[in-house]
Every structure is written in structure tokens, then in C-alpha cells.
Design a protein around this motif. Sequence first.
Motif, PDB file in Angstrom:
ATOM      1  N   CYS A 160       0.836  -1.208   0.000  1.00  0.00           N
ATOM      2  CA  CYS A 160       0.000   0.000   0.000  1.00  0.00           C
ATOM      3  C   CYS A 160       0.865   1.250   0.000  1.00  0.00           C
ATOM      4  O   CYS A 160       1.836   1.346   0.752  1.00  0.00           O
ATOM      5  CB  CYS A 160      -0.905  -0.007   1.227  1.00  0.00           C
ATOM      6  SG  CYS A 160      -1.862   1.506   1.442  1.00  0.00           S
ATOM      7  N   VAL A 161       0.503   2.189  -0.861  1.00  0.00           N
ATOM      8  CA  VAL A 161       1.072   3.523  -0.829  1.00  0.00           C
ATOM      9  C   VAL A 161      -0.079   4.438  -0.412  1.00  0.00           C
ATOM     10  O   VAL A 161      -1.127   4.446  -1.057  1.00  0.00           O
ATOM     11  CB  VAL A 161       1.623   3.927  -2.211  1.00  0.00           C
ATOM     12  CG1 VAL A 161       2.069   5.383  -2.198  1.00  0.00           C
ATOM     13  CG2 VAL A 161       2.776   3.008  -2.608  1.00  0.00           C
ATOM     14  N   ALA A 162       0.111   5.162   0.693  1.00  0.00           N
ATOM     15  CA  ALA A 162      -0.977   6.011   1.196  1.00  0.00           C
ATOM     16  C   ALA A 162      -0.585   7.476   1.087  1.00  0.00           C
ATOM     17  O   ALA A 162       0.608   7.801   0.987  1.00  0.00           O
ATOM     18  CB  ALA A 162      -1.275   5.655   2.647  1.00  0.00           C
ATOM     19  N   GLY A 163      -1.577   8.334   1.118  1.00  0.00           N
ATOM     20  CA  GLY A 163      -1.332   9.775   1.185  1.00  0.00           C
ATOM     21  C   GLY A 163      -0.479  10.313   0.051  1.00  0.00           C
ATOM     22  O   GLY A 163       0.336  11.219   0.266  1.00  0.00           O
ATOM     23  N   ALA A 164      -0.650   9.779  -1.148  1.00  0.00           N
ATOM     24  CA  ALA A 164       0.126  10.285  -2.284  1.00  0.00           C
ATOM     25  C   ALA A 164      -0.540  11.576  -2.777  1.00  0.00           C
ATOM     26  O   ALA A 164      -1.302  11.587  -3.747  1.00  0.00           O
ATOM     27  CB  ALA A 164       0.185   9.241  -3.399  1.00  0.00           C
ATOM     28  N   GLY A 165      -0.240  12.671  -2.051  1.00  0.00           N
ATOM     29  CA  GLY A 165      -0.922  13.941  -2.293  1.00  0.00           C
ATOM     30  C   GLY A 165      -0.662  14.530  -3.663  1.00  0.00           C
ATOM     31  O   GLY A 165      -1.431  15.375  -4.134  1.00  0.00           O
ATOM     32  N   GLY A 166       0.396  14.094  -4.329  1.00  0.00           N
ATOM     33  CA  GLY A 166       0.712  14.624  -5.655  1.00  0.00           C
ATOM     34  C   GLY A 166      -0.197  14.069  -6.739  1.00  0.00           C
ATOM     35  O   GLY A 166      -0.151  14.497  -7.888  1.00  0.00           O
ATOM     36  N   ILE A 167      -1.003  13.096  -6.366  1.00  0.00           N
ATOM     37  CA  ILE A 167      -1.893  12.483  -7.365  1.00  0.00           C
ATOM     38  C   ILE A 167      -3.308  13.015  -7.151  1.00  0.00           C
ATOM     39  O   ILE A 167      -3.777  13.097  -6.023  1.00  0.00           O
ATOM     40  CB  ILE A 167      -1.882  10.942  -7.222  1.00  0.00           C
ATOM     41  CG1 ILE A 167      -0.478  10.386  -7.477  1.00  0.00           C
ATOM     42  CG2 ILE A 167      -2.906  10.299  -8.155  1.00  0.00           C
ATOM     43  CD1 ILE A 167      -0.361   8.883  -7.369  1.00  0.00           C
ATOM     44  N   THR A 168      -3.954  13.367  -8.237  1.00  0.00           N
ATOM     45  CA  THR A 168      -5.353  13.787  -8.147  1.00  0.00           C
ATOM     46  C   THR A 168      -6.202  12.679  -8.736  1.00  0.00           C
ATOM     47  O   THR A 168      -5.917  12.201  -9.838  1.00  0.00           O
ATOM     48  CB  THR A 168      -5.603  15.054  -8.990  1.00  0.00           C
ATOM     49  OG1 THR A 168      -4.534  15.948  -8.731  1.00  0.00           O
ATOM     50  CG2 THR A 168      -6.922  15.699  -8.658  1.00  0.00           C
ATOM     51  N   VAL A 169      -7.218  12.281  -7.990  1.00  0.00           N
ATOM     52  CA  VAL A 169      -8.096  11.232  -8.484  1.00  0.00           C
ATOM     53  C   VAL A 169      -9.416  11.860  -8.902  1.00  0.00           C
ATOM     54  O   VAL A 169     -10.002  12.641  -8.160  1.00  0.00           O
ATOM     55  CB  VAL A 169      -8.328  10.181  -7.381  1.00  0.00           C
ATOM     56  CG1 VAL A 169      -9.473   9.253  -7.750  1.00  0.00           C
ATOM     57  CG2 VAL A 169      -7.061   9.385  -7.129  1.00  0.00           C
ATOM     58  N   ASP A 170      -9.871  11.510 -10.087  1.00  0.00           N
ATOM     59  CA  ASP A 170     -11.170  11.999 -10.539  1.00  0.00           C
ATOM     60  C   ASP A 170     -12.055  10.776 -10.811  1.00  0.00           C
ATOM     61  O   ASP A 170     -11.934  10.126 -11.843  1.00  0.00           O
ATOM     62  CB  ASP A 170     -10.978  12.846 -11.809  1.00  0.00           C
ATOM     63  CG  ASP A 170     -12.295  13.448 -12.271  1.00  0.00           C
ATOM     64  OD1 ASP A 170     -13.361  13.057 -11.719  1.00  0.00           O
ATOM     65  OD2 ASP A 170     -12.267  14.299 -13.171  1.00  0.00           O
ATOM     66  N   TYR A 171     -12.934  10.493  -9.841  1.00  0.00           N
ATOM     67  CA  TYR A 171     -13.782   9.304  -9.978  1.00  0.00           C
ATOM     68  C   TYR A 171     -14.705   9.436 -11.193  1.00  0.00           C
ATOM     69  O   TYR A 171     -14.966   8.467 -11.891  1.00  0.00           O
ATOM     70  CB  TYR A 171     -14.654   9.108  -8.737  1.00  0.00           C
ATOM     71  CG  TYR A 171     -13.900   8.737  -7.472  1.00  0.00           C
ATOM     72  CD1 TYR A 171     -12.902   7.765  -7.489  1.00  0.00           C
ATOM     73  CD2 TYR A 171     -14.214   9.336  -6.256  1.00  0.00           C
ATOM     74  CE1 TYR A 171     -12.219   7.409  -6.331  1.00  0.00           C
ATOM     75  CE2 TYR A 171     -13.538   8.993  -5.087  1.00  0.00           C
ATOM     76  CZ  TYR A 171     -12.536   8.029  -5.131  1.00  0.00           C
ATOM     77  OH  TYR A 171     -11.881   7.685  -3.996  1.00  0.00           O
TER      78      TYR A 171
END
Length: 890
Positions: free
Chosen positions: A477-488
Motif C-alpha cells: 500500500c502507498v498512502a497519502g500520495a498527495g501529488g496524485i489527483t483522483v477523478d472518480y
Amino acid sequence: MTKWVYSFGAGRNEGRAEMRDLLGGKGANLAEMASIGLPVPPGFTITTEVCTYYYAHERQYPADLRDQVAEALRRVEEAVGARFGDTHRPLLVSVRSGARVSMPGMMDTVLNLGLNDATVDGLAAASGDARFAWDSYRRFIQMYGGVVLGVDHHRFEEIIEHVKLDRGVIEDTELTAQDWHRVVDGYKEMVREAIGRPFPQDPEEQLWGAIGAVFGSWMNQRAITYRRLHDIPSEWGTAVNVQAMVFGNMGEDCATGVCFTRDPSTGENVFYGEYLVNAQGEDVVAGIRTPQPMSKARAKPGERPMEEVMPQAYAELCRVREVLERHYRDMQDIEFTVQRNRLYVLQTRNGKRTAAASLKIAVDMAREGLIDEAEAVRRVNPGALDQLLHPTLDPKAPRKLLSKGLPASPGAACGAVVFSADEAELRAAKGESVILVRIETSPEDIHGMHAAKGILTTRGGMTSHAAVVARGMGRPCVAGAGGITVDYASQQLMAGGQVVRAGETITLDGGTGEVFVGSVAMIEPNMSGDFATLMEWADKVRRLRVRANAETPLDAETARKFGAEGIGLCRTEHMFFDPERIGAVRQMIMAETERGRRDALSRLLPFQRQDFAELFRIMAGLPVTIRLLDPPLHEFLPHSAAEIAEVAESLGADVAAMQRRAAELAEANPMLGHRGCRLGITYPEIYEMQARAIFEAAVEVARETRKAPVPEIMIPLVATRRELEITRAMVDRVAQEVFAETGYHVEYYVGTMIELPRAALTADRIAEAGDFFSFGTNDLTQTTFGLSRDDAGKFLPHYVEKGILPKDPFVSIDVEGVGALVRIAAEKGRAVKPELKLGICGEHGGDPASIQFCEEIGLDYVSCSPYRVPVARLAAAQAALQGGGVDRTA
Ligand code: PEP
Ligand code: MG
């Protein structure tokens, strides 16, 4: 009178650590900590027996429970000098679940209970902080509203957003006491509208509402799923802990945090954890604010470690760390709160850890003298070892970095991006490797996390839900990857100008927190160091031998590397599917005459001889059990027109004749038809060829290496003694022929699989004709249940979910039924032939619970897939220790 309620820290401590079945893990440990003098806020535990009673009596409580709760509450009031519902010094409590084993985040919790329109002023006066009091009140309504009254949490968030907008502020921290008061008014109005009555003001009513909700949450869907995944029986029930509140959110000299006495990712003996100044527990878990590290040594520039910010409370916490680890002799996961610079411990439990950490901690603790070697062997969950045996990223492999987050759970994983837990489950069920990508995860996502190869979140810290659950499950698991934006909505993620769409591949390195685009090459794990040490300790105590199911040289080599002590099952049919051979195999099965079959078999002979010789070389003198052909011939049928034409040509037959023959060979219930020794008896030339290949290979390797292999030839699907006699006679005759032709003799054994109920029940008769038994528990499970393993998927999961069967019987042996047959066969066989060798080669040979059963009935060995060999070695050691009367739950 049954005692339903146990007090702790309130002038008396009625529980102990050993009472976890009754008090749940949390309750038992709170009582234990209070009794060894650690700073625990006073409270009481309502036992798991009340939960059982509650479900057995249509959600009614025992008649005398209310009096016992009132009495325990009175003691808490005395201990803290505050009263429930008092408008000047109100007592506030937390109400939390606590099962026998911890089920993080699965059940419900209510904090700040006891607040109402009057006591909120009391809290403001007592704390001297009106803002804090109104914030606590709104938190309480929000939690109670969600958990007890079932109001959707979005409706609360909307009200806060509305007030923030109105006041023109961005952060919650910018809201004043008056603002929170407005939020509370908004909440109460909304709750009244949602449930049709006002928010309960009476603390008594609040308390019983929360107690009921916690007991009720034992049967919520996520708790049920969690129990299924972790084999936790639903009869255990949960306890309820009611405890005086302490506040980590009363100002800058207050804090709350979670820490581990050792690093739960690597197992290193360093104090590890996170805390937040001026916050309540849920702020840490929710991952909204970024927690800070505990120690200076672990702090990065710009971070504010607790060691610096609150030196006094930190020093006290270090003392607690020492005391708890020595007391429990295991790594602890501690929840604490600092209220006005004073430390309180709210919970301790054996910390969840990765497989790597579990191994290191067990080995280190044995070396430190905290536990002995046997205890270290017992401490590591054999199933979790699997994680250590899987590949990591090849440091030399090319890669394209997408972004970086926190290294929340180690191991590497590669798969297609999916954005929902349901999708992850769906695609994984089709055999796809998927990576579940979420902004953050919640307990509703656990089924998808389990199905995924890895988990990526863009929010949350090392103790966020995703991180804790992934570590427990052994998913990278990689958590808190703030540099990634997820668009559901558009089903894509973006980082640094790169876009990855759903279905495209990414790779995670849970050990570094890196995320890569595409797939990255992986390398085999290192099996030296602590792993080797623990295996050595396990091997010292284990009695069962461990072999592998292997037919290719690669499998055999892997098996040896993992410590296999021979091959317990070589399924020869797997060797038939090789493209070089399938033509000859098809020619053999399509031939309508013995002559035609013999011709084709003579083409296969050199291939088989070479296969066996290679296995014998790799296994260098260790036993190798070779099973003669088992599956029905139609499994090898040519399918396409081109394949049929090719076989027709090789046999000099016409296509129509071939199609007729294919129709003849097809079976309605293939696994109950013309297969196993039934084939060997009707087409003896097949088994003769295989026996010849085995003996010629054995002689060749014996000559070449001067280390004669000892083949164990195994006849499948025997139901009667006569079948074994006939096939054995064939094998013996071929052996004599080969020995005469080569002038060389090797030792060998002929035995049978016991995989039919009739064989098990007549095992004494069969034993007279054979040298060994190997329990084929896959077929034995099919035939005992009358349940085809290929079709079981249609209803078996439902059976397991509903508890109709405790576990999937193809994974873990059904001790009651299938196990009874195994036991009967073992006893009957040994009664007529004490030296009869007994093993198991079904999938159960790699399952720890089944291995325990094999130990109990005294089998000689288990055989499992190569990757499970270390799992089986450890499980066999634990079974031997348990057989010696050692308590595994310690
Ligand atoms: C078995 O039946 O348990 C076995 C090992 O054989 P197979 O799975 O090949 O039928
Ligand atoms: Mg079988």
C-alpha cells in the motif's frame, strides 16, 4: 447473579488481561493497565456475554444490567469528581466496542457522550473554553447522529460548510464558539427533521442508545465481512467499554496520538508513531490533518516531533512503552491522549504488523530474551509468511515514476487501475491483477482491498484506515500520495501532467511509497537473515516432513530453495500439455487400437524419461512421488478443425472418424468417469510407458550421480484393492524388465492416493497391496460432499458467508467429514501395515489448520505448492508445539 459489568481504574480493577473472551481485548487490557498503575481514565466494560444475550433475546438486555451499569457509572463519577448530566461539572464518556480480537474500524464508537444544551455550558465553564465545549458538542451530535440515529454524515458536513461559507473562512480551526453554537443549532434542527424527534438530551438515554448501537454494530455488514476474512466466529460478540473522556483538543498543551513500541512496517526496535496537537482521536485516523512524528530521530525538517513539543508527556510515554512491552512481551499499539500536559493511555493491544515486521520482532525478542525460540515460532502467522516470499521491484529495472506517497505497507504490486472496491472485486474474480485507487478508504472498501494486489490512496497517514488494513491483509500500500489527483467521475488519475486511466497498469512499491506508470520487473525475495533463523527454529521442533507438489524443473528448484524435503506429488499430465508433446498425446488418445496408442506412446517415452531424470537430479536422493496419468483423456482432445486434421493425418485416419472418436471420449461427469487407474487398467500401455520412463530415468541418474533416487510410484483414484493389485503388477513387471535390460537395480515403492470414500473405508485391504498412501483431499472433498470442485463457486461462497459451512472445504479440510475418512484410512492402513508411509497432497497440505489436523492424526508428511513450503514448515512446527500442550493464544 451474573456479573455483566466490570470496572477499571475507578477505585477498583475487576478485570485482567486473561479475561479477553469476556471483556474483549480492549476492556481486558484497560483493566490490566489500570492494575499495573498506568494512567488510564476510569471506566467499565459491559461483557461480551451481554452481546450474546442481546442477540439470543431479540435485542433485549439482561434484567439486572441497568443496575450494574448505574453502579459502575457512579464509581466513575466518584473517581473523576464529575457527574453524569451535571450542569456544573458534567461527566462525559466514550462508548466503544471491543471484541476478543481487535477489528479496527469495523464497529461503532461514540465520544463526548453526556453533552446536551445544559451540560455544554458546564463543560465550557469547567474547561474555561467555550469554543472547545461547543466544538465537542457538535462532534458528539455528529457521531451520535451517524452511529445511533443513522443520519447520513454528509448532512452534517453540509451544515459546517454552510457556516464556513457564511463566515468566509476555510479551516475548521477558524470557527469561533458562536460559530460552533450555530452549527449545533443547525445539527439539531436537521436531526429533528431527519428522524422525526429531537436529538436526545437525557444523558441516560444517550448512553443506552450508544450501548445499543455498539452491540448492533457487531452485525453490520463490514463487521460481518471482516469476520469472514479473518475467521472470527460471530458467537464471540463484542464488549462495550464506557470510559471517562479525556480531551486532546483543549488547547496547545493537549494532543492525541497512536504509537507502536516497534516499527510495525519493518519491525525495527524504534519508537514509532504519530500525534496531533489539539485534536481528538478521530482526527488522526481520518487523515484530514497531517500527523507529526513522535521522536526527533524520525522527524524530517519542518516537522514538529512530540519529543520537542511536549517533552514531559513524551518522557512519560517512553516509560509506558517500556512497561507495556515488558509486561505483554509483544509489540504494542498504544492510543494516548495528552490533556493539559498530562498523559493518559486509552488503549493498548498487540500491534498489527506486516509479515516482515512480525518475523523480525519475533526473532529479535527471542534474542533479547523477552520470549524463547518456541514462542518466536508460535508468534509468526504462517499464512502471513506468504507475503515475504513474493517478489519486490528489481532495483535495476527501468521505471517511470508517477508520484510518491507514504510507504504504508511493504511489497510490490502491479496491476490495472480501478477506482472502486466493487470493481476491484469483480475484476479480481476474473483473474485480473488490479490496484485499488481511492482518495481515502473506509471500512466499506475492505472487500475490494482484499481482492486487489495493491492499494493506493491520495490522502491519509501511516495510521490511516488504508495503511492499517493493508498491513493486516498483507497488501502492498502507498498512502497519502498527495501529488496524485483522483477523478472518480472521469475514471482517471493525474500527477505532474501525466494521466492514467482506469484499466491502465501501474506499479506500487509499498516499501518506498513510489508509484510507477506501467509494470516494473520484480525480483525474488531474500530468504536469509531472520527468515532463515525462524525456519531453523521451526525445523528443530517440527515432526511432519514437508514436500512439494511439483512437476517442472523450475517448480522443483523453487521447492528445494524453500526447503522442501522431496516431491509429494508430480502430476504427470501437466507434462503432456507441452506444445512439443501434445501432438503425440492426441495421437495416443485418438487412436482406436492398442497399436496406434503404443506408437504414439513410444514418441512420448523419451520426453517423460527426460522429465523424470531432471526431477531426480534436482531432488538429489530425496523422495519423489510420481503419479501416473489421472485425468480423463478428453481433457487432451483436439478442439479446432486444424488440430483435428493434424491428428487425423498423423494417424492416417479421416477427419470424420476423428470427430466420431472425440464424441466417444466426451464425458458428462468427467471427474467421475474414465480417469485415474481406470485408464491404466483399460489402456495398460499408458501406465507401462510411464513406469518405463520412470525406471529408465532412475537408472540413468543413479549411474550418473551414484546417488540413486527412490521413486515412489503413485496410482490415482483407486477404489478397490484389486485395482491397486493390477496396476502394481504392471509397474513391478516393467521395473524388472528395465533392471534386466540395464543390469542396474534401484529401490522403489508403489502406493496409492486415497481420494475416494470407498478407498478410505477399505484402507486396510488396500494397504496390503501398497507401500504408501497419499491423501488426495481435493478429490476426497469432492466425493465426500458430492460436490464438484469446478462448480462449487456457484454456491459455496454463499454457504461460507451464511455460516452453513465454517470454511471453504477445498481450502481448509472439513475435519468432521473428510477428516473422519482420512483418520479412518490412516488407522486402518497402519493397523495392517505399521510401516505404511502416510502423506497428504491435496491443496490442504499447505493450509495451516489442515496441517494441524495432519499432525494430530500422525501423518508422516504434507505436500503443497512450492511457494507454500515455508508456510507449511512453520505451520507444522506450530502444530508440533501445540501437540505438546502449548497454548497458542498466548
Ligand atoms: C487430490 O485429489 O487431492 C489431488 C492431489 O489430485 P488432483 O488435485 O490432481 O485431482
Ligand atoms: Mg485427485
